[in-house]
Design a protein around this motif. Structure first.
Motif, PDB file in Angstrom:
ATOM      1  N   ALA A 198       0.830  -1.210   0.000  1.00 58.13           N
ATOM      2  CA  ALA A 198       0.000   0.000   0.000  1.00 58.13           C
ATOM      3  C   ALA A 198       0.865   1.261   0.000  1.00 58.13           C
ATOM      4  O   ALA A 198       0.564   2.239  -0.693  1.00 58.13           O
ATOM      5  CB  ALA A 198      -0.946  -0.009   1.199  1.00 58.13           C
ATOM      6  N   LEU A 199       1.947   1.258   0.793  1.00 59.73           N
ATOM      7  CA  LEU A 199       2.838   2.418   0.820  1.00 59.73           C
ATOM      8  C   LEU A 199       3.676   2.502  -0.458  1.00 59.73           C
ATOM      9  O   LEU A 199       3.978   3.601  -0.947  1.00 59.73           O
ATOM     10  CB  LEU A 199       3.752   2.364   2.051  1.00 59.73           C
ATOM     11  CG  LEU A 199       4.730   3.531   2.212  1.00 59.73           C
ATOM     12  CD1 LEU A 199       4.009   4.876   2.214  1.00 59.73           C
ATOM     13  CD2 LEU A 199       5.556   3.370   3.486  1.00 59.73           C
ATOM     14  N   ILE A 220       2.131  17.888  -0.359  1.00 54.08           N
ATOM     15  CA  ILE A 220       2.258  17.983   1.107  1.00 54.08           C
ATOM     16  C   ILE A 220       1.432  16.887   1.781  1.00 54.08           C
ATOM     17  O   ILE A 220       1.876  16.266   2.758  1.00 54.08           O
ATOM     18  CB  ILE A 220       1.835  19.389   1.587  1.00 54.08           C
ATOM     19  CG1 ILE A 220       2.925  20.405   1.215  1.00 54.08           C
ATOM     20  CG2 ILE A 220       1.587  19.405   3.093  1.00 54.08           C
ATOM     21  CD1 ILE A 220       2.559  21.849   1.496  1.00 54.08           C
ATOM     22  N   GLY A 221       0.241  16.618   1.242  1.00 57.05           N
ATOM     23  CA  GLY A 221      -0.582  15.541   1.796  1.00 57.05           C
ATOM     24  C   GLY A 221       0.101  14.198   1.705  1.00 57.05           C
ATOM     25  O   GLY A 221       0.097  13.409   2.662  1.00 57.05           O
ATOM     26  N   MET A 222       0.722  13.901   0.564  1.00 55.86           N
ATOM     27  CA  MET A 222       1.428  12.629   0.401  1.00 55.86           C
ATOM     28  C   MET A 222       2.679  12.575   1.266  1.00 55.86           C
ATOM     29  O   MET A 222       2.995  11.536   1.854  1.00 55.86           O
ATOM     30  CB  MET A 222       1.780  12.412  -1.070  1.00 55.86           C
ATOM     31  CG  MET A 222       0.585  12.174  -1.974  1.00 55.86           C
ATOM     32  SD  MET A 222       1.031  11.718  -3.672  1.00 55.86           S
ATOM     33  CE  MET A 222       1.518  10.006  -3.459  1.00 55.86           C
ATOM     34  N   LEU A 223       3.407  13.682   1.348  1.00 51.59           N
ATOM     35  CA  LEU A 223       4.646  13.707   2.131  1.00 51.59           C
ATOM     36  C   LEU A 223       4.371  13.570   3.630  1.00 51.59           C
ATOM     37  O   LEU A 223       5.177  12.984   4.363  1.00 51.59           O
ATOM     38  CB  LEU A 223       5.417  14.995   1.860  1.00 51.59           C
ATOM     39  CG  LEU A 223       6.090  15.068   0.484  1.00 51.59           C
ATOM     40  CD1 LEU A 223       6.519  16.500   0.167  1.00 51.59           C
ATOM     41  CD2 LEU A 223       7.294  14.127   0.432  1.00 51.59           C
ATOM     42  N   ARG A 253       4.231   9.954   4.233  1.00 48.24           N
ATOM     43  CA  ARG A 253       5.541   9.312   4.058  1.00 48.24           C
ATOM     44  C   ARG A 253       6.449   9.638   5.238  1.00 48.24           C
ATOM     45  O   ARG A 253       7.187   8.777   5.721  1.00 48.24           O
ATOM     46  CB  ARG A 253       6.150   9.788   2.736  1.00 48.24           C
ATOM     47  CG  ARG A 253       7.177   8.839   2.152  1.00 48.24           C
ATOM     48  CD  ARG A 253       7.227   8.998   0.657  1.00 48.24           C
ATOM     49  NE  ARG A 253       8.435   8.453   0.090  1.00 48.24           N
ATOM     50  CZ  ARG A 253       8.708   8.448  -1.204  1.00 48.24           C
ATOM     51  NH1 ARG A 253       7.840   8.969  -2.070  1.00 48.24           N
ATOM     52  NH2 ARG A 253       9.837   7.931  -1.669  1.00 48.24           N
ATOM     53  N   MET A 254       6.399  10.868   5.729  1.00 49.86           N
ATOM     54  CA  MET A 254       7.151  11.241   6.931  1.00 49.86           C
ATOM     55  C   MET A 254       6.656  10.437   8.140  1.00 49.86           C
ATOM     56  O   MET A 254       7.446  10.014   8.994  1.00 49.86           O
ATOM     57  CB  MET A 254       7.002  12.737   7.197  1.00 49.86           C
ATOM     58  CG  MET A 254       7.663  13.631   6.159  1.00 49.86           C
ATOM     59  SD  MET A 254       7.228  15.381   6.359  1.00 49.86           S
ATOM     60  CE  MET A 254       8.370  15.865   7.639  1.00 49.86           C
ATOM     61  N   HIS A 255       5.365  10.230   8.175  1.00 51.53           N
ATOM     62  CA  HIS A 255       4.759   9.454   9.255  1.00 51.53           C
ATOM     63  C   HIS A 255       5.319   8.035   9.287  1.00 51.53           C
ATOM     64  O   HIS A 255       5.636   7.499  10.354  1.00 51.53           O
ATOM     65  CB  HIS A 255       3.240   9.440   9.045  1.00 51.53           C
ATOM     66  CG  HIS A 255       2.491   8.544   9.970  1.00 51.53           C
ATOM     67  ND1 HIS A 255       2.432   8.757  11.324  1.00 51.53           N
ATOM     68  CD2 HIS A 255       1.747   7.428   9.737  1.00 51.53           C
ATOM     69  CE1 HIS A 255       1.691   7.815  11.897  1.00 51.53           C
ATOM     70  NE2 HIS A 255       1.262   7.002  10.953  1.00 51.53           N
TER      71      HIS A 255
END
Length: 596
Positions: free
Chosen positions: A449-450, A469-472, A475-477
């Motif tokens: 999924a990631l 920004i929403g996708m990042l 990904r940072m999470h």
């Protein structure tokens, strides 16, 4: 008269079987009658063997359901070692590639089971000072009921009464300060918080087993009820009070505090064992380093996107994106639109097969306010469960939920949970090599999924800075999840520090961060589950570069192959797709990580 003679004959047969436990009423040996014969095992195909073992273990764990039971440990240990021995006698060299992979997967699974048994046994030792012989006696009673052994009311009442007195005595010691949270010491009575927390959960589970035991005989056996009813009721209540006292005095969770986070760190040795089982050839420290490097890349990209929006501080840009949520009552329509957007994109670009049934059969439900304390964002798979506030929530809770599930955060979440993410996975694993679901792993399930978040990023799926920004953010999470979960299990971080990391490094709303950490450590997920998202995605990304980048497969062929091989550690998937030479002593060695 005939009926009386018939009953007398049955009684004698039962007594004969009772006096000679090696012989059942039918005359066969109960200990060996269902064991597979070696000549049968030689002809057993690997899918059939895996299906049988999966069913056997389901039955055994259901029957031996008391986690602290020595009998459970012995029976499962015997089963794992027997199946490993039988597997070692297979003619591995004559297997085709699929069967070789299945054999290695099964061997790894059985070895992991043995290690897990020993690990659980070791952790049980840490809580023993809070249990004692009374708990062992109760386990014995419950297992005798499971075996349908005769009970004698007066003798059982004596055991139950004695256990109640012991529980009350030990509760007094806890309240009196004999057991303190800290180092474990037999002389001083000090015990770790995690061991005490384990004891609380074990006592409550044992209490439920005891309730089932009492309910089995109550009323049916009048003398049992006459003798046992009063001491059982006293013991049942005493166990509950004792567990609450341990929870409050030693663990430090006050009455009514349902949001506390404790968890049980498994230590470096436990992490190394789990990494080996997942076929990850990196140490815990190297895994943390990967998380840090990936976060550094994400931060660089986040700053670029923030600059496009005119912000000098990326956190200010993130705060702006959080305000872009839909009004109350509109979230379900947003989710439907985002799901269709992702499905159309992967179909139009011929990236993966989307069966019509998978596309048309997903459903949507709403997450309850209570469940949002543990799952502040969406959940998905067969269906998608949407997090958004309802009118029962306080104003602050409502705002955190809307901000945390804004349009651009939700965009990634929807295709992660539905198609091409988890919903497509669930559809495919039920239809292709379904027996391999036994080898489920977060590195395959969450990694896939990631992985799509990475692939769609590369393909410029996010059209705007707000989209990126929403996708990042997510990904940072995932990077932070690697860092805090591994450090927690190494004993380097406590839950509050994990929460602070998600707020400071990722930009989570604090209550959402608390929910994420609570979910990570509440016992429903394996220690490496959170690390599996990013590490599994990186493995799939690296494998894609090897086979799609070389022209061996198209993107669609690669993605369809991943889905149709079903669940397994990614290195075994790599061995299948690349037709790698394998031997029965295979050891993990694939260094998959490449920095940006």
């Amino acid at each position: 008269m005939r009926q009386k003679q018939k009953l007398e004959t049955i009684r004698k047969d039962l007594e004969s079987a009772h006096l000679n436990p090696e012989v059942s009423i039918t005359g066969s040996s109960p200990s060996r009658q269902n064991e597979p014969h070696e000549d049968e095992e030689e002809d057993e195909a690997m899918p059939q063997r895996i299906t049988r073992i999966r069913a056997d273990l389901a039955d055994l764990t259901q029957f031996h359901s008391i986690s602290m039971s020595p009998l459970r440990y012995e029976r499962l240990y015997e089963y794992y070692t027997t199946e490993l021995s039988l597997l070692s006698k297979s003619n591995f060299k004559n297997f085709d590639q699929q069967s070789k992979v299945d054999s290695l997967l099964l061997k790894n699974y059985l070895q992991k089971g043995l290690r897990q048994l020993d690990f659980e046994k070791e952790r049980d030792e840490g809580m023993k000072p809070l249990l004692g012989s009374w708990a062992e006696a109760l386990v014995g009673l419950c297992e005798e009921r499971q075996a349908v052994k005769r009970v004698e009311g007066e003798g059982v009442a004596k055991i139950v009464f004695g256990a109640g007195k012991e529980v009350e005595r030990m509760r007094g010691e806890v309240l009196g300060g004999k057991f303190k949270s800290g180092r474990t010491s037999e002389e001083s009575g000090e015990i770790s918080k995690s061991s005490a927390y384990r004891a609380v959960n074990t006592i409550q589970k044992l209490r439920e087993h005891l309730k089932q035991w009492f309910g089995f005989y109550k009323g049916y056996d009048p003398l049992f009820t006459w003798w046992v009813k009063e001491p059982y009721g006293r013991l049942y209540e005493a166990m509950d009070e004792y567990a609450k006292s341990i929870r409050e005095v030693i663990v430090g969770i006050k009455p009514g505090d349902t949001d506390a986070i404790v968890g049980e760190p498994i230590g470096r040795a436990g992490l190394l064992a789990d990494l080996k089982a997942e076929m990850i050839p990196y140490s815990p420290e190297e895994v943390i380093s990967i998380g840090v490097k990936e976060y550094t890349w994400c931060l660089k990209e986040m700053k670029k996107a923030a600059s496009e929006l005119g912000y000098d501080d990326w956190k200010d840009a993130l705060e702006y994106v959080k305000t872009l949520y839909v009004p109350p009552g509109e979230q379900t329509q947003l989710v439907r639109f985002l799901a269709e957007e992702a499905i159309d994109y992967v179909k139009k670009n011929d990236l993966v097969t989307v069966p019509r049934v998978a596309e048309e059969s997903w459903r949507m439900f709403m997450m309850s306010p209570q469940d949002q304390k543990v799952n502040p964002f969406f959940l998905g798979g067969d269906d998608i469960i949407v997090s958004y506030p309802d009118d029962s929530m306080g104003h602050e809770e409502k705002m955190m939920s809307m901000r945390g599930n804004n349009i651009h955060f939700s965009r990634s979440t929807v295709f992660h949970e539905m198609i091409p993410g988890h919903h497509l996975q669930f559809h495919m694993i039920a239809r292709y090599k379904a027996y391999r679901q036994m080898f489920d792993t977060a590195f395959w399930m969450e990694g896939w999924a990631l992985y799509w978040e990475m692939i769609l990023w590369d393909k410029k799926f996010p059209k705007t800075a707000e989209n990126r920004i929403g996708m990042l953010f997510w990904r940072m999470h995932r990077c932070a999840r690697i860092i805090f979960s591994v450090k927690f299990h190494l004993g380097l971080m406590i839950p509050q520090e994990c929460i602070d990391m998600l707020v400071d490094m990722v930009g989570h709303e604090r209550e959402n961060a608390e929910g994420e950490v609570r979910r990570s450590f509440n016992g429903d997920y394996t220690p490496l589950y959170q690390a599996g998202y990013m590490l599994g995605a990186l493995q799939l990304y690296s494998l894609r570069e090897e086979v799609v980048g070389s022209g061996a497969l198209t993107e669609k062929q690669f993605h369809d192959r991943v889905m149709r091989e079903n669940e397994m550690p990614i290195e075994m998937l790599r061995a299948l797709i690349r037709r790698q030479d394998l031997d029965e002593d295979f050891e993990t060695s694939w260094k998959f990580y490449r920095e940006h």
